[in-house]
Write an enzyme that holds these catalytic residues in place. Structure first.
Site, mmCIF file in Angstrom:
data_model
loop_
_atom_site.group_PDB
_atom_site.id
_atom_site.type_symbol
_atom_site.label_atom_id
_atom_site.label_comp_id
_atom_site.label_asym_id
_atom_site.label_seq_id
_atom_site.Cartn_x
_atom_site.Cartn_y
_atom_site.Cartn_z
ATOM 1 N N SER A 15 -25.735 16.134 20.745
ATOM 2 C CA SER A 15 -26.131 15.408 21.719
ATOM 3 C C SER A 15 -26.762 14.109 20.992
ATOM 4 C CB SER A 15 -26.810 15.973 22.822
ATOM 5 O OG SER A 15 -27.412 14.995 23.610
ATOM 6 N N SER A 17 -28.564 12.215 23.067
ATOM 7 C CA SER A 17 -29.517 11.654 24.352
ATOM 8 C C SER A 17 -30.725 11.665 23.653
ATOM 9 C CB SER A 17 -29.184 12.653 25.333
ATOM 10 O OG SER A 17 -28.027 12.254 25.890
ATOM 11 N N LYS A 66 -22.475 19.882 35.021
ATOM 12 C CA LYS A 66 -22.756 18.676 36.100
ATOM 13 C C LYS A 66 -22.508 18.991 37.466
ATOM 14 C CE LYS A 66 -21.823 14.821 32.836
ATOM 15 N NZ LYS A 66 -20.999 13.540 32.481
ATOM 16 N N GLY A 131 -13.231 15.243 36.031
ATOM 17 C CA GLY A 131 -14.661 14.953 36.582
ATOM 18 C C GLY A 131 -15.128 13.596 35.754
ATOM 19 N N THR A 154 -1.208 15.392 35.780
ATOM 20 C CA THR A 154 -0.875 16.101 37.089
ATOM 21 C C THR A 154 -1.008 15.140 38.222
ATOM 22 O OG1 THR A 154 -1.845 17.989 36.038
ATOM 23 C CG2 THR A 154 -1.437 18.159 38.431
ATOM 24 N N MET A 215 -13.151 6.332 27.116
ATOM 25 C CA MET A 215 -14.412 6.733 27.211
ATOM 26 C C MET A 215 -14.837 7.626 26.209
ATOM 27 S SD MET A 215 -14.836 7.815 31.271
ATOM 28 C CE MET A 215 -14.013 7.332 32.299
ATOM 29 N N TYR A 217 -15.346 8.208 21.895
ATOM 30 C CA TYR A 217 -15.590 7.348 20.887
ATOM 31 C C TYR A 217 -15.841 8.286 19.532
ATOM 32 C CZ TYR A 217 -20.452 9.449 21.102
ATOM 33 O OH TYR A 217 -21.201 10.357 21.279
ATOM 34 N N GLY A 239 -16.330 4.484 24.144
ATOM 35 C CA GLY A 239 -17.231 4.917 24.996
ATOM 36 C C GLY A 239 -18.593 5.044 24.422
#
Ligand code: ATR
Length: 274
Positions: A15, A17, A66, A131, A154, A215, A217, A239
């Site tokens: 991460s 973040s 999430k 998602g 799908t 989305m 990277y 992304g």
């Protein structure tokens, strides 16, 4: 004592973040500590509740929690409700926990502000129906595109998704072989790039005016972006900006301070390519 924030996920070692939010805090002179927490797969609810009981102020939530964060929140923003997933939790003054989803706003902001890609009155193709796509559809429809077409391996999932967002704008599902192009904007929201695969999209969807966004990277352009480049797409974007953008929206919600996300994005890009 500094205010406590964290990102929870499993795995979490990759991460970015903590780095992003620490930079934002430095920029805006906020006294906070932001850490990464590896949460056992079956313990999200108890670990998140304990974090807030110990006076933690806010959390980012990543894979695979999430949907559980969505269940845990006491109140939800509209965009979290439509996404049915939460990537941001915030302790409110009355002790309750607000759930938000900043992924779509992060992506829209990256497109419009960083890359000057307009969405209003544009034909948009969204590939994927998992998602990640569910999280961006309402913020995209808010920008009033002419249409959003959802395609997915799908097909049934694309149909269900499109019909559940109908009240927000012009959105429909399509089969890959029924697509006619070119589109103004294409978003790859599948996880195909993780394994270097291409979703089965016909070449006709990409024109010389098309902006293509993956989305995902990485150090190198994804397979999808390379394919779009070979077809002459005007812009091919990854992304990383969405990652920084969603963090900036979460940070602003928590601290009522807007960080300079461009600066952090440039630093991350440098590191990624080093
Ligand atoms: P996320 O939460 O990241 O969206 P997900 O819910 O597992 O993850 O969804 C992954 C999406 O990528 C799905 O739309 C999936 O298609 P299916 O619904 O048919 O499974 C899509 N996907 C994954 N690998 C793919 C591939 N190789 N080609 C095309 N689509 C792919």
């Amino acid at each position: 004592m500094s205010d406590l924030y964290a990102v929870m996920g499993n795995p979490i070692h990759h991460s970015k973040s903590p780095q992003i939010h620490s930079e934002f805090a430095k920029q805006t002179q906020q006294d906070l500590v932001y850490s990464a927490m590896l949460v056992p797969i079956d313990s999200f609810e108890s670990v998140a509740k304990e974090f807030f009981q110990k006076n933690g102020k806010g959390l980012n939530i990543t894979v695979p929690f999430k949907e559980q964060a969505f269940q845990l929140a006491d109140q939800l923003t509209v965009r979290a409700q439509t996404a049915q997933a939460v990537n941001t939790l915030m302790l409110q003054a009355d002790g309750s926990i607000l759930g938000d989803n900043t992924d779509g706003a992060g992506l829209v902001g990256d497109l419009i502000n960083n890359h000057h890609v307009a969405l209003k009155d544009k034909r948009i193709l969204v590939i994927g129906a998992g998602g990640a796509v569910r999280g961006i559809l309402q913020p995209f429809l808010n920008e009033q595109p002419t249409s959003i077409t959802v395609v997915n391996r799908t097909f049934e999932k694309a149909k269900v998704l499109a019909s559940s967002f109908k009240e927000f704008g012009n959105i429909s599902a399509c089969e890959f072989d029924q697509l006619d192009g070119p589109f103004d904007v294409i978003i790859n929201g599948t996880s195909a790039s993780l394994s270097g695969e291409l979703p089965p999209v016909p070449d006709c969807v990409v024109g010389t005016h098309t902006a293509v966004y993956d989305m995902m990277y990485g150090k190198e352009p994804t397979t999808f972006l390379k394919w779009s480049q070979s077809l002459g797409a005007e812009k091919t974007l990854d992304g990383l900006g969405m990652l920084v953008g969603q963090a900036a929206v979460s940070f602003t919600l928590w601290r009522q301070q807007q960080p300079d996300s461009q600066k952090v994005l440039m630093e991350l890009r440098k590191q990624l390519q080093a």
